[in-house]
Design a protein around this motif. Structure first.
Motif, mmCIF file in Angstrom:
data_model
loop_
_atom_site.group_PDB
_atom_site.id
_atom_site.type_symbol
_atom_site.label_atom_id
_atom_site.label_comp_id
_atom_site.label_asym_id
_atom_site.label_seq_id
_atom_site.Cartn_x
_atom_site.Cartn_y
_atom_site.Cartn_z
ATOM 1 N N MET A 1 -3.329 3.177 22.211
ATOM 2 C CA MET A 1 -3.220 1.743 22.408
ATOM 3 C C MET A 1 -3.172 1.076 21.040
ATOM 4 O O MET A 1 -3.644 1.638 20.044
ATOM 5 C CB MET A 1 -4.401 1.200 23.209
ATOM 6 N N ALA A 2 -2.613 -0.123 20.975
ATOM 7 C CA ALA A 2 -2.443 -0.838 19.710
ATOM 8 C C ALA A 2 -3.757 -0.957 18.953
ATOM 9 O O ALA A 2 -3.817 -0.704 17.744
ATOM 10 C CB ALA A 2 -1.852 -2.224 19.967
ATOM 11 N N VAL A 3 -4.822 -1.313 19.637
ATOM 12 C CA VAL A 3 -6.115 -1.492 18.973
ATOM 13 C C VAL A 3 -6.603 -0.171 18.375
ATOM 14 O O VAL A 3 -7.133 -0.147 17.259
ATOM 15 C CB VAL A 3 -7.152 -2.114 19.938
ATOM 16 N N ASP A 4 -6.399 0.932 19.070
ATOM 17 C CA ASP A 4 -6.823 2.240 18.561
ATOM 18 C C ASP A 4 -5.923 2.704 17.415
ATOM 19 O O ASP A 4 -6.401 3.325 16.459
ATOM 20 C CB ASP A 4 -6.814 3.275 19.684
ATOM 21 N N TYR B 1 5.071 2.388 10.352
ATOM 22 C CA TYR B 1 5.706 1.520 11.337
ATOM 23 C C TYR B 1 5.529 2.113 12.730
ATOM 24 O O TYR B 1 5.709 3.313 12.927
ATOM 25 C CB TYR B 1 7.200 1.365 11.019
ATOM 26 N N VAL B 2 5.156 1.258 13.663
ATOM 27 C CA VAL B 2 4.977 1.688 15.054
ATOM 28 C C VAL B 2 5.772 0.757 15.963
ATOM 29 O O VAL B 2 5.970 -0.417 15.652
ATOM 30 C CB VAL B 2 3.489 1.705 15.475
ATOM 31 N N TRP B 3 6.237 1.314 17.086
ATOM 32 C CA TRP B 3 6.978 0.539 18.078
ATOM 33 C C TRP B 3 6.311 0.714 19.431
ATOM 34 O O TRP B 3 5.777 1.775 19.746
ATOM 35 C CB TRP B 3 8.429 1.009 18.150
ATOM 36 N N ARG C 1 -2.175 12.520 4.863
ATOM 37 C CA ARG C 1 -1.266 12.787 5.982
ATOM 38 C C ARG C 1 -1.327 11.652 7.006
ATOM 39 O O ARG C 1 -2.387 11.102 7.275
ATOM 40 C CB ARG C 1 -1.634 14.098 6.650
ATOM 41 N N VAL C 2 -0.180 11.356 7.578
ATOM 42 C CA VAL C 2 -0.073 10.311 8.598
ATOM 43 C C VAL C 2 -0.617 10.859 9.912
ATOM 44 O O VAL C 2 -0.210 11.928 10.356
ATOM 45 C CB VAL C 2 1.401 9.867 8.770
ATOM 46 N N PRO C 3 -1.531 10.140 10.555
ATOM 47 C CA PRO C 3 -2.048 10.613 11.844
ATOM 48 C C PRO C 3 -1.044 10.367 12.965
ATOM 49 O O PRO C 3 -0.134 9.553 12.833
ATOM 50 C CB PRO C 3 -3.297 9.748 12.051
ATOM 51 N N ARG C 4 -1.224 11.062 14.067
ATOM 52 C CA ARG C 4 -0.378 10.833 15.248
ATOM 53 C C ARG C 4 -0.872 9.563 15.938
ATOM 54 O O ARG C 4 -2.012 9.495 16.421
ATOM 55 C CB ARG C 4 -0.458 12.021 16.200
ATOM 56 N N VAL D 1 -3.555 -3.697 24.343
ATOM 57 C CA VAL D 1 -3.482 -2.584 25.292
ATOM 58 C C VAL D 1 -2.101 -1.955 25.410
ATOM 59 O O VAL D 1 -1.920 -1.047 26.204
ATOM 60 C CB VAL D 1 -3.971 -3.004 26.698
ATOM 61 N N ASP D 2 -1.119 -2.400 24.642
ATOM 62 C CA ASP D 2 0.186 -1.755 24.684
ATOM 63 C C ASP D 2 0.109 -0.416 23.962
ATOM 64 O O ASP D 2 -0.634 -0.260 23.000
ATOM 65 C CB ASP D 2 1.243 -2.640 24.022
ATOM 66 N N TYR D 3 0.904 0.542 24.413
ATOM 67 C CA TYR D 3 0.868 1.894 23.858
ATOM 68 C C TYR D 3 1.999 2.119 22.859
ATOM 69 O O TYR D 3 3.134 1.699 23.088
ATOM 70 C CB TYR D 3 0.969 2.936 24.974
ATOM 71 N N VAL D 4 1.689 2.808 21.786
ATOM 72 C CA VAL D 4 2.680 3.165 20.774
ATOM 73 C C VAL D 4 3.602 4.236 21.365
ATOM 74 O O VAL D 4 3.123 5.240 21.882
ATOM 75 C CB VAL D 4 1.990 3.704 19.497
#
Length: 102
Positions: free
Chosen positions: A10-13, A59-61, A2-5, A38-41
């Motif tokens: 943050m990008a690193v996490d 894919y994340v934005w 399953r894909v996690p939320r 440090v940017d947030y998804v």
């Protein structure tokens, strides 16, 4: 699997969470994704909880797309509030002290 939320991380996490689940991340709006920290998804595909094979790409934005939200410009407000509210409370323009003494 399953894909996690990932939204809200943050990008690193997000990278670490995906790696721990055996998934790969791709950020179409960030060519420098490997250095993004440090940017947030703000959105992801596939959605959290979707069933995917191991080693799948998620894919994340980090920026909202056109018309998807964000701060943006909020003025002018349409429809405009009804007129007359402040005029009824404050009285007519003129001598400010004449309303108080009435």
């Amino acid at each position: 699997m399953r894909v996690p939320r990932l939204v809200g991380l943050m990008a690193v996490d997000a990278r670490e969470t995906a790696r721990a689940r055996g998934l790969f991340l791709n950020a179409p709006d960030r060519p420098d994704f490997a250095r993004t920290v440090v940017d947030y998804v703000v959105r992801q595909y596939p959605a959290p909880g979707a069933e995917v094979p191991p080693d799948s790409m998620v894919y994340v934005w980090f920026d909202f797309g056109e018309g998807e939200g964000g701060g943006g410009v909020r003025e002018p407000r349409l429809p405009q509030p009804p007129s007359g509210g402040l005029q009824r409370e404050l009285g007519e323009p003129g001598n400010a002290f004449s309303v108080v003494g009435s």
